[in-house]
Design a protein around this motif. Sequence first.
Motif, PDB file in Angstrom:
ATOM      1  N   GLU A  56       0.833  -1.204   0.000  1.00  0.00           N
ATOM      2  CA  GLU A  56       0.000   0.000   0.000  1.00  0.00           C
ATOM      3  C   GLU A  56       0.868   1.255   0.000  1.00  0.00           C
ATOM      4  OE1 GLU A  56      -2.660   1.697   3.379  1.00  0.00           O
ATOM      5  OE2 GLU A  56      -3.924   0.290   2.251  1.00  0.00           O
ATOM      6  N   THR A  57       0.608   2.133  -0.938  1.00  0.00           N
ATOM      7  CA  THR A  57       1.291   3.427  -0.995  1.00  0.00           C
ATOM      8  C   THR A  57       0.245   4.536  -0.892  1.00  0.00           C
ATOM      9  OG1 THR A  57       1.200   3.416  -3.419  1.00  0.00           O
ATOM     10  CG2 THR A  57       3.184   2.543  -2.392  1.00  0.00           C
ATOM     11  N   THR A  83      -3.072  18.423  -2.157  1.00  0.00           N
ATOM     12  CA  THR A  83      -3.824  19.559  -1.651  1.00  0.00           C
ATOM     13  C   THR A  83      -4.913  19.906  -2.663  1.00  0.00           C
ATOM     14  OG1 THR A  83      -1.855  20.411  -0.567  1.00  0.00           O
ATOM     15  CG2 THR A  83      -3.674  21.933  -0.848  1.00  0.00           C
ATOM     16  N   THR A  84      -6.169  19.750  -2.260  1.00  0.00           N
ATOM     17  CA  THR A  84      -7.264  20.001  -3.191  1.00  0.00           C
ATOM     18  C   THR A  84      -7.687  21.467  -3.182  1.00  0.00           C
ATOM     19  OG1 THR A  84      -8.854  19.380  -1.469  1.00  0.00           O
ATOM     20  CG2 THR A  84      -8.125  17.659  -2.961  1.00  0.00           C
ATOM     21  N   LYS A  85      -7.644  22.095  -2.022  1.00  0.00           N
ATOM     22  CA  LYS A  85      -8.048  23.502  -1.915  1.00  0.00           C
ATOM     23  C   LYS A  85      -7.110  24.195  -0.933  1.00  0.00           C
ATOM     24  CE  LYS A  85     -12.959  22.570  -2.794  1.00  0.00           C
ATOM     25  NZ  LYS A  85     -14.319  22.592  -2.226  1.00  0.00           N
ATOM     26  N   ILE A 109      -4.868   9.789  -1.294  1.00  0.00           N
ATOM     27  CA  ILE A 109      -5.159   8.721  -2.259  1.00  0.00           C
ATOM     28  C   ILE A 109      -4.292   7.521  -1.919  1.00  0.00           C
ATOM     29  CG2 ILE A 109      -5.231   8.076  -4.694  1.00  0.00           C
ATOM     30  CD1 ILE A 109      -5.352  11.071  -5.347  1.00  0.00           C
ATOM     31  N   LYS A 110      -4.937   6.391  -1.724  1.00  0.00           N
ATOM     32  CA  LYS A 110      -4.211   5.167  -1.401  1.00  0.00           C
ATOM     33  C   LYS A 110      -4.198   4.227  -2.604  1.00  0.00           C
ATOM     34  CE  LYS A 110      -4.969   5.109   3.592  1.00  0.00           C
ATOM     35  NZ  LYS A 110      -5.467   4.333   4.751  1.00  0.00           N
ATOM     36  N   TYR A 111      -3.016   3.715  -2.914  1.00  0.00           N
ATOM     37  CA  TYR A 111      -2.850   2.749  -3.993  1.00  0.00           C
ATOM     38  C   TYR A 111      -2.396   1.429  -3.377  1.00  0.00           C
ATOM     39  CZ  TYR A 111      -2.698   6.946  -6.901  1.00  0.00           C
ATOM     40  OH  TYR A 111      -2.985   8.140  -7.503  1.00  0.00           O
ATOM     41  N   THR A 112      -3.110   0.360  -3.707  1.00  0.00           N
ATOM     42  CA  THR A 112      -2.757  -0.955  -3.195  1.00  0.00           C
ATOM     43  C   THR A 112      -2.415  -1.882  -4.356  1.00  0.00           C
ATOM     44  OG1 THR A 112      -4.266  -0.658  -1.322  1.00  0.00           O
ATOM     45  CG2 THR A 112      -3.483  -2.892  -1.750  1.00  0.00           C
TER      46      THR A 112
END
Length: 334
Positions: A82-83, A88-90, A299-302
């Motif tokens: 998991e990474t 930053t969205t706003k 955001i998580k990437y697995t």
Amino acid sequence: MFEGIEFLNKEFFWLFLLLPIAIGWYILKRKQQTAELRMSSIKGFKARQSLLPKLRPILFVLRLLALAFLITALARPRTSDETTRTKTTKGIDIVMAIDVSASMLAKDLLPNRLEALKKVASEFIQGRPNDRIGLVEYAGESYTKTPITSDKAIVLRSLRDIKYNTIIEGGTAIGMGLATSVNRIKDSKAKSKIIILLTDGVNNSGFIDPKIASELAVEYGIKVYTIGLGTNGMALSPYSILPNGNFQYRRVQVEIDEKLLNEIADVTGGKYFRATNNKKLKEIYNEINKLEKTDIEEIKYTTYDEKYRPLVLIALGILLMEVLLRSTLFRSFV
């Protein structure tokens, strides 16, 4: 062996109950699978010993091993990596308007008001890595020290360089400081635009009324947090400069236009604070830090690595070995 491995279909492990059943069935049926020859006497035969009949159960063991690997493969073992990536969205744009009049050298905060402010403001800036920050200095007039920027190193260096000097006209022009801050941030496209205006006095200089500057802030959707800096009562403050350039100090009454600062904060949707000591000043900046939170998207990437394929290949290899042994070495005993 299975550290860090998860099984997606654990229900298939119930199939391991078949193994003891298969072993029991093998023991009960073993004699029926072996041919028998009954003779009244074997005196006429020469005795010949062979290990192969005794090793024949290895075929069944290999078949059980293959079944065990297949069941484990059906349980679908896999590892995961998991990474996490943050975005930053706003963002928030902040202008810090700092009073640099001579009264900021008063020693009711340690070592003085200005240095105490610089220390706390530095920590505040370092705690806002995702926001753009600018600096405005004002006394009897105002100017931009640093335009709003995301480069915190520049902002922190500029903050360290702020000091009282005689170049800026004396007095406290709160309206000028606020108007300059509004002008610096008004065209920002940020989600939130805020000004942190700090002063230790009253508006006694400048040609812009603080109320007009407040109306400009409202027009551009800018929220103003105001801070009145100074203890209650008397404070050891500079009142003259000696020939060697050092200040002479005496105790003077602290005078802060809290009514004006409250009005500025109220009309713009901000909040007024009073800092009477170093600890309170730090608490105020911590509270502003909590009130103005930047939206962060995590955001998580697995990544999954399936481990069942090697188990299937091992099972097929064992079955192939069992078939080869049955067809060659143990052919006469099957």
